[in-house]
Design a protein around this motif. Structure first.
Motif, PDB file in Angstrom:
ATOM      1  N   ARG A 252       0.834  -1.213   0.000  1.00  0.00           N
ATOM      2  CA  ARG A 252       0.000   0.000   0.000  1.00  0.00           C
ATOM      3  C   ARG A 252       0.863   1.255   0.000  1.00  0.00           C
ATOM      4  O   ARG A 252       0.573   2.227  -0.697  1.00  0.00           O
ATOM      5  CB  ARG A 252      -0.915   0.005   1.236  1.00  0.00           C
ATOM      6  CG  ARG A 252      -1.990  -1.064   1.249  1.00  0.00           C
ATOM      7  CD  ARG A 252      -2.945  -0.855   2.406  1.00  0.00           C
ATOM      8  NE  ARG A 252      -3.750  -2.043   2.628  1.00  0.00           N
ATOM      9  CZ  ARG A 252      -3.498  -2.956   3.574  1.00  0.00           C
ATOM     10  NH1 ARG A 252      -2.460  -2.803   4.401  1.00  0.00           N
ATOM     11  NH2 ARG A 252      -4.268  -4.013   3.697  1.00  0.00           N
ATOM     12  N   ARG A 253       1.929   1.234   0.789  1.00  0.00           N
ATOM     13  CA  ARG A 253       2.796   2.414   0.849  1.00  0.00           C
ATOM     14  C   ARG A 253       3.496   2.650  -0.488  1.00  0.00           C
ATOM     15  O   ARG A 253       3.690   3.792  -0.904  1.00  0.00           O
ATOM     16  CB  ARG A 253       3.836   2.234   1.960  1.00  0.00           C
ATOM     17  CG  ARG A 253       3.247   2.283   3.367  1.00  0.00           C
ATOM     18  CD  ARG A 253       4.337   2.146   4.429  1.00  0.00           C
ATOM     19  NE  ARG A 253       3.731   2.029   5.737  1.00  0.00           N
ATOM     20  CZ  ARG A 253       3.278   3.051   6.455  1.00  0.00           C
ATOM     21  NH1 ARG A 253       3.364   4.275   5.964  1.00  0.00           N
ATOM     22  NH2 ARG A 253       2.744   2.857   7.639  1.00  0.00           N
TER      23      ARG A 253
ATOM     24  N   ARG B  77      -5.120   2.467   8.403  1.00  0.00           N
ATOM     25  CA  ARG B  77      -5.584   2.064   7.068  1.00  0.00           C
ATOM     26  C   ARG B  77      -4.440   1.479   6.252  1.00  0.00           C
ATOM     27  O   ARG B  77      -4.606   0.475   5.540  1.00  0.00           O
ATOM     28  CB  ARG B  77      -6.179   3.294   6.359  1.00  0.00           C
ATOM     29  CG  ARG B  77      -6.601   3.066   4.930  1.00  0.00           C
ATOM     30  CD  ARG B  77      -7.884   2.248   4.855  1.00  0.00           C
ATOM     31  NE  ARG B  77      -8.382   2.240   3.501  1.00  0.00           N
ATOM     32  CZ  ARG B  77      -7.944   1.432   2.531  1.00  0.00           C
ATOM     33  NH1 ARG B  77      -6.997   0.557   2.787  1.00  0.00           N
ATOM     34  NH2 ARG B  77      -8.472   1.500   1.324  1.00  0.00           N
ATOM     35  N   MET B  78      -3.258   2.117   6.360  1.00  0.00           N
ATOM     36  CA  MET B  78      -2.102   1.638   5.612  1.00  0.00           C
ATOM     37  C   MET B  78      -1.618   0.294   6.144  1.00  0.00           C
ATOM     38  O   MET B  78      -1.261  -0.605   5.379  1.00  0.00           O
ATOM     39  CB  MET B  78      -0.964   2.667   5.714  1.00  0.00           C
ATOM     40  CG  MET B  78      -1.282   4.008   5.081  1.00  0.00           C
ATOM     41  SD  MET B  78      -1.398   3.936   3.281  1.00  0.00           S
ATOM     42  CE  MET B  78       0.296   3.598   2.867  1.00  0.00           C
TER      43      MET B  78
ATOM     44  N   ILE C  82      -6.334   5.957  -1.260  1.00  0.00           N
ATOM     45  CA  ILE C  82      -6.413   5.488   0.117  1.00  0.00           C
ATOM     46  C   ILE C  82      -6.733   6.640   1.063  1.00  0.00           C
ATOM     47  O   ILE C  82      -6.088   7.686   1.032  1.00  0.00           O
ATOM     48  CB  ILE C  82      -5.090   4.808   0.539  1.00  0.00           C
ATOM     49  CG1 ILE C  82      -4.958   3.449  -0.151  1.00  0.00           C
ATOM     50  CG2 ILE C  82      -5.017   4.635   2.056  1.00  0.00           C
ATOM     51  CD1 ILE C  82      -3.715   2.692   0.220  1.00  0.00           C
ATOM     52  N   ARG C  83      -7.757   6.443   1.870  1.00  0.00           N
ATOM     53  CA  ARG C  83      -8.163   7.417   2.887  1.00  0.00           C
ATOM     54  C   ARG C  83      -8.461   6.657   4.175  1.00  0.00           C
ATOM     55  O   ARG C  83      -8.807   5.467   4.136  1.00  0.00           O
ATOM     56  CB  ARG C  83      -9.423   8.178   2.447  1.00  0.00           C
ATOM     57  CG  ARG C  83      -9.272   8.994   1.176  1.00  0.00           C
ATOM     58  CD  ARG C  83      -8.393  10.225   1.427  1.00  0.00           C
ATOM     59  NE  ARG C  83      -8.380  11.078   0.263  1.00  0.00           N
ATOM     60  CZ  ARG C  83      -7.552  10.941  -0.764  1.00  0.00           C
ATOM     61  NH1 ARG C  83      -6.679   9.932  -0.763  1.00  0.00           N
ATOM     62  NH2 ARG C  83      -7.591  11.759  -1.783  1.00  0.00           N
ATOM     63  N   PRO C  84      -8.376   7.329   5.330  1.00  0.00           N
ATOM     64  CA  PRO C  84      -8.815   6.676   6.566  1.00  0.00           C
ATOM     65  C   PRO C  84     -10.298   6.348   6.485  1.00  0.00           C
ATOM     66  O   PRO C  84     -11.052   6.982   5.735  1.00  0.00           O
ATOM     67  CB  PRO C  84      -8.536   7.738   7.646  1.00  0.00           C
ATOM     68  CG  PRO C  84      -7.596   8.708   7.024  1.00  0.00           C
ATOM     69  CD  PRO C  84      -7.890   8.699   5.556  1.00  0.00           C
ATOM     70  N   GLU C  85     -10.727   5.367   7.266  1.00  0.00           N
ATOM     71  CA  GLU C  85     -12.147   5.020   7.255  1.00  0.00           C
ATOM     72  C   GLU C  85     -13.003   6.086   7.922  1.00  0.00           C
ATOM     73  O   GLU C  85     -14.218   6.133   7.706  1.00  0.00           O
ATOM     74  CB  GLU C  85     -12.348   3.667   7.952  1.00  0.00           C
ATOM     75  CG  GLU C  85     -11.815   2.506   7.127  1.00  0.00           C
ATOM     76  CD  GLU C  85     -12.137   1.174   7.745  1.00  0.00           C
ATOM     77  OE1 GLU C  85     -13.333   0.787   7.770  1.00  0.00           O
ATOM     78  OE2 GLU C  85     -11.195   0.502   8.203  1.00  0.00           O
ATOM     79  N   LEU C  86     -12.356   6.930   8.713  1.00  0.00           N
ATOM     80  CA  LEU C  86     -13.063   8.032   9.365  1.00  0.00           C
ATOM     81  C   LEU C  86     -12.470   9.351   8.873  1.00  0.00           C
ATOM     82  O   LEU C  86     -11.252   9.541   8.932  1.00  0.00           O
ATOM     83  CB  LEU C  86     -12.936   7.939  10.889  1.00  0.00           C
ATOM     84  CG  LEU C  86     -13.468   6.650  11.545  1.00  0.00           C
ATOM     85  CD1 LEU C  86     -13.156   6.660  13.030  1.00  0.00           C
ATOM     86  CD2 LEU C  86     -14.968   6.505  11.305  1.00  0.00           C
TER      87      LEU C  86
ATOM     88  N   VAL D  94     -10.754  -2.021   8.336  1.00  0.00           N
ATOM     89  CA  VAL D  94     -11.076  -2.761   9.570  1.00  0.00           C
ATOM     90  C   VAL D  94     -12.559  -2.677   9.914  1.00  0.00           C
ATOM     91  O   VAL D  94     -13.022  -3.362  10.827  1.00  0.00           O
ATOM     92  CB  VAL D  94     -10.242  -2.228  10.757  1.00  0.00           C
ATOM     93  CG1 VAL D  94      -8.752  -2.435  10.490  1.00  0.00           C
ATOM     94  CG2 VAL D  94     -10.530  -0.752  11.022  1.00  0.00           C
ATOM     95  N   GLY D  95     -13.311  -1.835   9.205  1.00  0.00           N
ATOM     96  CA  GLY D  95     -14.734  -1.692   9.479  1.00  0.00           C
ATOM     97  C   GLY D  95     -15.011  -0.507  10.390  1.00  0.00           C
ATOM     98  O   GLY D  95     -14.159  -0.108  11.191  1.00  0.00           O
TER      99      GLY D  95
END
Length: 487
Positions: free
Chosen positions: A377-378, A464-465, A432-436, A470-471
């Protein structure tokens, strides 16, 4: 190339352009002026290439040209009028008509001094090379070739119509143009031209950075850019235009596999050109992939050329007598940015090339240590919109003569690309973004906008990375846990 066949191709091309050539020539003839198709247009016709733009020359002065085309051209512009050039559009054709002229440079001036001429022969002898010193008189379509341009075109030779010294004194940029034609046409430069380029290489310094940049861009996107670059370096022009690259000639690589880093870099450039079409697209505007690009591509080619320019600055010898170049990727990116800024490249292009140079070593170690999904991902996130180009550069940077090692590296990169594709399908890696997001973070924690929100956002991005998706419930739990740890 057979000269007779080339001449036949030219006549066929002229027949296809009759709807433009004949009416325009008749308008000039009716007013007593000469008109000839000239330069690159004639060369392209002889080579059987497309001719979207047409270049003409005439004894008419600029104001007379404007009077002739009035009522015939669909649009015209006179931005080049003081240099004797009038531009126009007829249908889908872009046309330039230039008064017979000669351009000369004062010893210390970057600006040409323009003098209008009176005859086609005088105009042709002042042009850069014989392959551009051919013309077709109109409306009779009489081929004019006083300097053997067709012979040189058939032989694949770049030669000047007069002495090379006179040609390069008139406009030193012609030395770079010779290198560009060497790349675009894969032609050899005549010995006397090469010798004059070497003796007069310092004259390139009086040319504006913008004009040098434009020629370099055309060279790099030609059929065989290596040939053009080698000519610049061999003649000493490279010391003025690309000194960081020219300096690589004396650097031994750490594996002692090549004559020097210079030869390695040229090989990487060759391999980049060969791989480019496999990753390019026909129209990036129709693609969802933000890293899409079309071929030929200056960015990946120039990155290939410059990827090791940091080695002279980082060269060190270890206790065993080996050579290392630690951090040459970082240093090279900075040197590349500095050179491109000096050549007045735009910020976006400069940033993209420098990023590729900085990332060109990132893959190494993948097959030995194994990468987690987080590391993949990185890799994708760091590459961003340069991912396709990074694939090309990384693969092209393998120039080892050890066949087993080369095959292993290729297999490892194949595996990395498969993992990238699998994760991308699952997680949309290109964004890619954080889930929040920030708003959700403030609502969950009950805090107002502040630096703490940014810190929380970065923490969630790290999750996230590292762990992927994770939901929402687990993401909130981890956020609260982190917040509690902040006191």
């Amino acid at each position: 190339m057979d000269a007779a066949q080339a001449h036949a191709r030219m006549l066929e091309a002229l027949d296809g352009l009759a709807h433009v050539l004949d009416p325009l020539a008749e308008r000039f003839a009716a007013r007593g002026y000469e008109l000839a198709l000239v330069g690159g247009s004639v060369r392209d016709a002889l080579l059987g290439r497309d001719m979207p733009d047409l270049d003409f020359t005439t004894d008419a002065r600029p104001d007379d040209i404007l009077a002739v085309i009035k009522g015939w051209a669909d649009a015209h512009w006179d931005i080049g009028k003081r240099f004797g050039t009038i531009g126009l559009r007829k249908g889908d054709r872009l046309i330039e008509i230039t008064t017979y002229r000669a351009e000369q440079y004062d010893a210390d001036s970057r600006k040409p001094v323009v003098a209008f001429g009176d005859t086609l022969d005088d105009d042709l002898v002042r042009r850069d090379f014989t392959i551009g010193s051919m013309a077709v008189r109109l409306p009779g379509r009489v081929f004019v070739d006083p300097h053997g341009g067709l012979t040189d075109l058939a032989a694949g030779v770049i030669r000047t119509p007069g002495t090379p010294e006179d040609s390069f004194s008139d406009d030193p940029l012609r030395m770079m143009r010779g290198a560009r034609f060497s790349s675009q046409l894969d032609f050899a430069v005549a010995p006397e031209v090469r010798e004059a380029m070497t003796r007069m290489s310092e004259r390139i310094d009086i040319i504006s950075a913008e004009r040098v940049r434009d020629e370099l861009t055309k060279l790099m996107t030609g059929l065989r850019p290596r040939a053009g670059i080698e000519l610049l370096v061999d003649t000493g022009i490279g010391d003025h235009v690309l000194p960081e690259f020219a300096a690589l000639r004396d650097q031994q690589d750490e594996h002692n596999r090549h004559k020097d880093v210079y030869e390695h870099s040229l090989t990487v450039l060759d391999q980049t050109v060969g791989l480019e079409s496999a990753y390019a697209v026909d129209d990036p505007d129709d693609q969802d992939d933000p890293s899409a690009f079309t071929s030929p591509d200056f960015i990946v080619r120039f990155a290939a050329l410059m990827h090791d320019v940091g080695k002279p600055r980082t060269r060190r010898f270890d206790e065993d007598g080996g050579v290392t170049f630690h951090h040459h990727d970082i240093v090279g990116a900075k040197l590349t940015s500095k050179r491109m800024k000096a050549l007045t490249f735009d910020k976006d292009t400069t940033k993209k090339v420098a990023k590729l140079v900085e990332l060109h070593l990132r893959f190494y170690g993948y097959g030995d240590a194994g990468w987690s999904d987080s590391a993949v991902r990185r890799y994708v996130t760091d590459a961003g919109d340069q991912l396709r180009r990074l694939h090309i550069l990384t693969r092209s940077d393998v120039t080892t003569r050890n066949r087993r090692k080369a095959q292993r590296l290729a297999r490892n990169y194949d595996d990395l690309e498969r993992r990238i594709a699998a994760l991308a399908e699952k997680e949309k890696l290109d964004s890619i973004r954080p889930e929040l997001d920030g708003k959700q973070i403030m609502e969950i924690l009950g805090i107002p906008p502040s630096p703490l929100v940014g810190a929380a956002y970065r923490h969630m991005l790290e999750i996230r990375m590292e762990d992927g998706i994770v939901g929402p419930d687990e993401a909130e739990r981890r956020l609260r846990e982190w917040f509690a740890e902040q006191g």
